[in-house]
Scaffold this motif. Structure first.
Motif, short mmCIF file in Angstrom:
data_model
loop_
_atom_site.label_atom_id
_atom_site.label_comp_id
_atom_site.label_asym_id
_atom_site.label_seq_id
_atom_site.Cartn_x
_atom_site.Cartn_y
_atom_site.Cartn_z
N GLU A 1 0.81 -1.21 0.00
CA GLU A 1 0.00 0.00 0.00
C GLU A 1 0.85 1.26 0.00
O GLU A 1 0.47 2.27 -0.61
CB GLU A 1 -0.94 0.00 1.22
CG GLU A 1 -1.97 1.13 1.20
CD GLU A 1 -2.90 1.07 0.00
OE1 GLU A 1 -3.30 2.15 -0.49
OE2 GLU A 1 -3.23 -0.05 -0.46
N GLU A 2 2.00 1.20 0.66
CA GLU A 2 2.89 2.35 0.71
C GLU A 2 4.29 1.95 0.26
O GLU A 2 4.68 0.79 0.35
CB GLU A 2 2.96 2.92 2.14
CG GLU A 2 1.62 3.44 2.66
CD GLU A 2 1.74 3.99 4.07
OE1 GLU A 2 2.80 3.81 4.69
OE2 GLU A 2 0.77 4.60 4.55
N ARG B 1 1.29 -1.33 -7.37
CA ARG B 1 1.15 -1.68 -5.96
C ARG B 1 1.27 -3.19 -5.75
O ARG B 1 1.67 -3.64 -4.68
CB ARG B 1 -0.21 -1.21 -5.43
CG ARG B 1 -0.29 0.28 -5.13
CD ARG B 1 -1.58 0.60 -4.37
NE ARG B 1 -1.60 1.96 -3.90
CZ ARG B 1 -2.15 2.98 -4.56
NH1 ARG B 1 -2.68 2.76 -5.74
NH2 ARG B 1 -2.16 4.19 -4.05
N GLU C 1 0.41 11.06 -3.67
CA GLU C 1 -0.17 11.54 -2.42
C GLU C 1 -0.67 12.98 -2.53
O GLU C 1 -1.70 13.33 -1.97
CB GLU C 1 0.88 11.45 -1.31
CG GLU C 1 1.36 10.02 -1.06
CD GLU C 1 2.58 9.98 -0.17
OE1 GLU C 1 3.00 11.05 0.32
OE2 GLU C 1 3.13 8.88 0.04
#
Length: 248
Positions: A123-124, A159, A216
């Protein structure tokens, strides 16, 4: 030249497309054609959003299968995207029939699952932008990668990823985070987690288009775009696939 050998203009390929927006669908189609050295009219499209049910033999009669990327789907959510299992069946079929195949990004992930491998999610801190791709030992003898320099630049935004290749496959390229290229051993089947069909200009266009999905904020997007590089070695792989596999 052998009278039976195909000319470039004779080739007819099928692109399995996993996209919904007309502008991006058209851009992807033209990018595959351009870097293959073919006319767009030589590449037919099977859009799995529009045609979610199709035969495993849907690519029969074509000289090769291409599989594109996706920003609107997730291979780990087959209940939401039922065409995922259909795509896997088609990929297993082309392996069995030895139809030359060149898969990119989402297509790589589909291939890993189809061949019994595992796809994971991050996810990150996922890879995004222009990356340096390292070559594995098997790349030295690979028809497409043997003359590609180690650490070549390629576009990658994803991702989902594979930490290992499935059984029966060769790992050809990688980054610290994941596998980036594989070949099914003894078959004309290649899959790339990075995007061989995407260059710097297209990366800028796509990330700007999908900025809310991948970045982001505006500062993050600007950082990725300002570090984007040209990717000639990556973009040359599709031409090598056509020249060395389909026309050899």
């Amino acid at each position: 030249m052998d009278a039976l050998m195909k000319r470039r203009s004779d080739l007819r390929l099928l692109l399995m497309q996993i996209r919904t927006e007309a502008k991006v669908c058209d851009e992807e189609h033209r990018s595959f054609a351009s870097y293959s050295g073919l006319a767009p009219e030589q590449i037919d499209i099977l859009n799995v959003f529009q045609t979610p049910t199709f035969s495993p033999g849907a690519a029969a009669g074509y000289d090769a299968l291409l599989v594109g990327g996706a920003s609107e789907a997730n291979v780990l959510e087959p209940a939401r995207y039922p065409f995922v299992h259909q795509c896997e069946k088609l990929l297993r079929h082309v392996v069995t029939t030895s139809l030359p195949t060149f898969a990119s990004c989402f297509g790589f992930q589909l291939a890993v699952l189809a061949l019994g491998g595992r796809i994971e999610h991050r996810e990150e801190g996922f890879e995004m932008g222009t990356l340096a791709i390292r070559l594995a030992e098997a790349a030295r003898e690979d028809p497409l990668l043997h003359d590609t320099p180690d650490g070549f630049a390629a576009v990658s935004v994803h991702r989902q990823y594979a930490a290992q290749v499935p059984s029966g496959c060769e790992r050809l390229a990688f980054t610290e985070q994941c596998v980036h290229a594989l070949r099914v051993s003894g078959k004309p089947f290649w899959a790339f987690q990075f995007h061989p069909e995407v260059d710097r200009a297209t990366l800028v266009e796509r990330l700007t288009h999908y900025r809310d999905h991948y970045t982001e904020d505006a500062g993050h997007l600007e950082q990725v775009l300002t570090t984007a590089q040209e990717t000639p070695e990556s973009n040359g792989l599709m031409r090598k696939f056509v020249d060395r596999i389909l026309l050899s």
